[in-house]
Design a protein around this motif. Structure first.
Motif, PDB file in Angstrom:
ATOM      1  N   GLY A  20       0.820  -1.204   0.000  1.00  0.00           N
ATOM      2  CA  GLY A  20       0.000   0.000   0.000  1.00  0.00           C
ATOM      3  C   GLY A  20       0.848   1.244   0.000  1.00  0.00           C
ATOM      4  O   GLY A  20       2.083   1.181  -0.012  1.00  0.00           O
ATOM      5  N   ASP A  21       0.172   2.384   0.018  1.00  0.00           N
ATOM      6  CA  ASP A  21       0.867   3.670   0.009  1.00  0.00           C
ATOM      7  C   ASP A  21       0.792   4.396   1.347  1.00  0.00           C
ATOM      8  O   ASP A  21       1.482   5.386   1.561  1.00  0.00           O
ATOM      9  N   GLU A  22      -0.083   3.913   2.243  1.00  0.00           N
ATOM     10  CA  GLU A  22      -0.277   4.629   3.501  1.00  0.00           C
ATOM     11  C   GLU A  22       0.584   4.036   4.614  1.00  0.00           C
ATOM     12  O   GLU A  22       0.970   2.865   4.560  1.00  0.00           O
ATOM     13  N   LEU A  23       0.883   4.877   5.619  1.00  0.00           N
ATOM     14  CA  LEU A  23       1.597   4.413   6.801  1.00  0.00           C
ATOM     15  C   LEU A  23       0.548   4.084   7.861  1.00  0.00           C
ATOM     16  O   LEU A  23       0.100   4.954   8.598  1.00  0.00           O
ATOM     17  N   SER A  24       0.149   2.820   7.907  1.00  0.00           N
ATOM     18  CA  SER A  24      -0.913   2.422   8.828  1.00  0.00           C
ATOM     19  C   SER A  24      -0.561   1.101   9.495  1.00  0.00           C
ATOM     20  O   SER A  24       0.257   0.319   8.978  1.00  0.00           O
ATOM     21  N   GLU A  25      -1.183   0.849  10.627  1.00  0.00           N
ATOM     22  CA  GLU A  25      -0.955  -0.401  11.337  1.00  0.00           C
ATOM     23  C   GLU A  25      -1.436  -1.585  10.505  1.00  0.00           C
ATOM     24  O   GLU A  25      -0.791  -2.636  10.468  1.00  0.00           O
ATOM     25  N   GLU A  26      -2.556  -1.424   9.831  1.00  0.00           N
ATOM     26  CA  GLU A  26      -3.111  -2.508   9.024  1.00  0.00           C
ATOM     27  C   GLU A  26      -2.149  -2.889   7.892  1.00  0.00           C
ATOM     28  O   GLU A  26      -1.921  -4.077   7.623  1.00  0.00           O
ATOM     29  N   CYS A  27      -1.594  -1.890   7.227  1.00  0.00           N
ATOM     30  CA  CYS A  27      -0.646  -2.138   6.143  1.00  0.00           C
ATOM     31  C   CYS A  27       0.606  -2.821   6.679  1.00  0.00           C
ATOM     32  O   CYS A  27       1.114  -3.776   6.087  1.00  0.00           O
ATOM     33  N   ASN A  28       1.102  -2.358   7.815  1.00  0.00           N
ATOM     34  CA  ASN A  28       2.299  -2.937   8.406  1.00  0.00           C
ATOM     35  C   ASN A  28       2.070  -4.370   8.862  1.00  0.00           C
ATOM     36  O   ASN A  28       2.956  -5.224   8.753  1.00  0.00           O
ATOM     37  N   LYS A  29       0.860  -4.659   9.346  1.00  0.00           N
ATOM     38  CA  LYS A  29       0.533  -6.027   9.745  1.00  0.00           C
ATOM     39  C   LYS A  29       0.644  -6.984   8.567  1.00  0.00           C
ATOM     40  O   LYS A  29       1.107  -8.114   8.702  1.00  0.00           O
ATOM     41  N   ARG A  30       0.200  -6.548   7.401  1.00  0.00           N
ATOM     42  CA  ARG A  30       0.271  -7.400   6.217  1.00  0.00           C
ATOM     43  C   ARG A  30       1.727  -7.667   5.836  1.00  0.00           C
ATOM     44  O   ARG A  30       2.081  -8.781   5.455  1.00  0.00           O
ATOM     45  N   VAL A  31       2.569  -6.655   5.969  1.00  0.00           N
ATOM     46  CA  VAL A  31       3.996  -6.829   5.691  1.00  0.00           C
ATOM     47  C   VAL A  31       4.598  -7.868   6.631  1.00  0.00           C
ATOM     48  O   VAL A  31       5.269  -8.814   6.195  1.00  0.00           O
ATOM     49  N   ILE A  32       4.342  -7.694   7.914  1.00  0.00           N
ATOM     50  CA  ILE A  32       4.972  -8.539   8.935  1.00  0.00           C
ATOM     51  C   ILE A  32       4.333  -9.909   9.026  1.00  0.00           C
ATOM     52  O   ILE A  32       5.018 -10.941   8.999  1.00  0.00           O
ATOM     53  N   ILE A  33       3.005  -9.947   9.158  1.00  0.00           N
ATOM     54  CA  ILE A  33       2.320 -11.214   9.407  1.00  0.00           C
ATOM     55  C   ILE A  33       2.175 -12.048   8.144  1.00  0.00           C
ATOM     56  O   ILE A  33       2.407 -13.258   8.140  1.00  0.00           O
ATOM     57  N   LYS A  34       1.777 -11.415   7.055  1.00  0.00           N
ATOM     58  CA  LYS A  34       1.529 -12.151   5.821  1.00  0.00           C
ATOM     59  C   LYS A  34       2.809 -12.717   5.208  1.00  0.00           C
ATOM     60  O   LYS A  34       2.828 -13.838   4.722  1.00  0.00           O
ATOM     61  N   LEU A  35       3.867 -11.909   5.194  1.00  0.00           N
ATOM     62  CA  LEU A  35       5.066 -12.347   4.487  1.00  0.00           C
ATOM     63  C   LEU A  35       6.286 -12.566   5.377  1.00  0.00           C
ATOM     64  O   LEU A  35       6.834 -13.660   5.423  1.00  0.00           O
ATOM     65  N   TYR A  36       6.710 -11.508   6.079  1.00  0.00           N
ATOM     66  CA  TYR A  36       7.978 -11.570   6.811  1.00  0.00           C
ATOM     67  C   TYR A  36       8.030 -12.770   7.761  1.00  0.00           C
ATOM     68  O   TYR A  36       8.958 -13.593   7.702  1.00  0.00           O
ATOM     69  N   ARG A  37       7.019 -12.907   8.612  1.00  0.00           N
ATOM     70  CA  ARG A  37       7.026 -14.013   9.574  1.00  0.00           C
ATOM     71  C   ARG A  37       6.795 -15.362   8.897  1.00  0.00           C
ATOM     72  O   ARG A  37       7.353 -16.379   9.313  1.00  0.00           O
ATOM     73  N   MET A  38       5.953 -15.379   7.861  1.00  0.00           N
ATOM     74  CA  MET A  38       5.676 -16.635   7.173  1.00  0.00           C
ATOM     75  C   MET A  38       6.916 -17.164   6.466  1.00  0.00           C
ATOM     76  O   MET A  38       7.221 -18.357   6.525  1.00  0.00           O
ATOM     77  N   PHE A  39       7.668 -16.281   5.798  1.00  0.00           N
ATOM     78  CA  PHE A  39       8.891 -16.716   5.136  1.00  0.00           C
ATOM     79  C   PHE A  39       9.917 -17.209   6.160  1.00  0.00           C
ATOM     80  O   PHE A  39      10.640 -18.173   5.912  1.00  0.00           O
ATOM     81  N   LYS A  40       9.993 -16.534   7.305  1.00  0.00           N
ATOM     82  CA  LYS A  40      10.914 -16.965   8.357  1.00  0.00           C
ATOM     83  C   LYS A  40      10.494 -18.315   8.919  1.00  0.00           C
ATOM     84  O   LYS A  40      11.322 -19.192   9.180  1.00  0.00           O
ATOM     85  N   LEU A  41       9.185 -18.487   9.109  1.00  0.00           N
ATOM     86  CA  LEU A  41       8.652 -19.730   9.669  1.00  0.00           C
ATOM     87  C   LEU A  41       8.875 -20.909   8.725  1.00  0.00           C
ATOM     88  O   LEU A  41       9.281 -21.991   9.157  1.00  0.00           O
ATOM     89  N   LYS A  42       8.637 -20.696   7.439  1.00  0.00           N
ATOM     90  CA  LYS A  42       8.743 -21.783   6.458  1.00  0.00           C
ATOM     91  C   LYS A  42      10.193 -22.074   6.042  1.00  0.00           C
ATOM     92  O   LYS A  42      10.472 -23.131   5.474  1.00  0.00           O
ATOM     93  N   LYS A  43      11.096 -21.134   6.332  1.00  0.00           N
ATOM     94  CA  LYS A  43      12.516 -21.303   6.006  1.00  0.00           C
ATOM     95  C   LYS A  43      12.692 -21.702   4.536  1.00  0.00           C
ATOM     96  O   LYS A  43      13.252 -22.758   4.215  1.00  0.00           O
TER      97      LYS A  43
END
Length: 247
Positions: A20-43
């Motif tokens: 997204g283009d906005e600085l929001s908690e919802e947007c940041n959650k998608r970055v962290i929860i959807k991808l960052y943590r999932m990629f780390k978890l799945k190795k």
């Protein structure tokens, strides 16, 4: 089904995934929860490193182990997974802070600027759980979300040439901790004795994107005691499970 993120090619070994283009908690959650943590978890084999920001994730990969198209398929898969409950796996770091005096040179100004007492500023500052949106600027500097507008204060007109490591400051509607001594223009309201950045530690950067900070007020005597324990590598930062802490 979630909105498809924008994929930007960064050379032949990296991509940036924008949510997204906005600085929001919802947007940041998608970055962290959807991808960052999932990629780390799945190795995932072939993923070399990742850098999360407010609204995007830079993924560096080895094209000999995972192709661009395979990577994009995984991005789309994890983006559409229902992983909102991953939030409960976040951590809360309790950061002890002594406010005012030599440790918080601008605390009185912050109070006057907002028509508050010093005690009110401290109470407001220590109340929230601050979400760590991203790490950057200097080693371990956490960009936090969640500070009350009641204590928002403009930066110094002339930055200081040195702000001591551990200093807790306010700039506009943001608050943060200086992990190392450096120049800075934030209004300093306190200081923590713990090391946010420690190059000799197994994990040099204490804080991690997607987790939370809780500032806890301490006295000057407590500060000196913790400072000595930190120097002797005897102090352990209190870290809690987010879900347990909230309850």
């Amino acid at each position: 089904m979630y909105e498809k993120p924008k994929i930007l090619i960064c050379g032949d070994k990296a991509v940036t995934v924008e949510f997204g283009d906005e600085l929001s908690e919802e947007c940041n959650k998608r970055v962290i929860i959807k991808l960052y943590r999932m990629f780390k978890l799945k190795k995932i084999e072939g993923i070399i490193s990742m850098i999360p920001t407010y609204r995007s994730l830079l993924i560096k990969y080895d094209p000999f182990k995972i192709t661009y198209y395979e990577l994009i398929k995984l991005v789309e898969l994890y983006n559409n997974n229902d992983t909102e409950k991953e939030e409960v796996k976040a951590k809360v770091y309790e950061i002890p802070v002594v406010y005012g005096g030599e440790f918080g040179l601008d605390l009185d100004f912050v109070a006057r600027y907002n028509n508050l007492t010093v005690e009110e500023v401290i109470s407001i500052h220590t109340k929230p759980l601050y979400r760590i949106f991203m790490i950057g600027f200097t080693m371990g500097f956490a960009y936090l979300g969640g500070m009350s507008e009641k204590i928002a204060t403009p930066r110094l007109e002339k930055p200081r040439t040195e702000v001591k490591a551990g200093s807790v400051g306010i700039a506009g509607n943001q608050t943060g901790i200086y992990p190392i001594s450096s120049p800075g223009g934030w209004r300093i309201i306190g200081r923590t004795p713990i090391k946010i950045y420690n190059p000799t530690a197994e994990n040099p950067i204490l804080l991690e994107t997607g987790n939370f900070i809780k500032f806890v007020r301490i006295t000057e005597d407590e500060y000196r005691k913790i400072e000595k324990e930190v120097q002797l590598n005897r102090y352990h930062v209190k870290i809690y499970d987010y879900n347990d802490y909230k309850s």
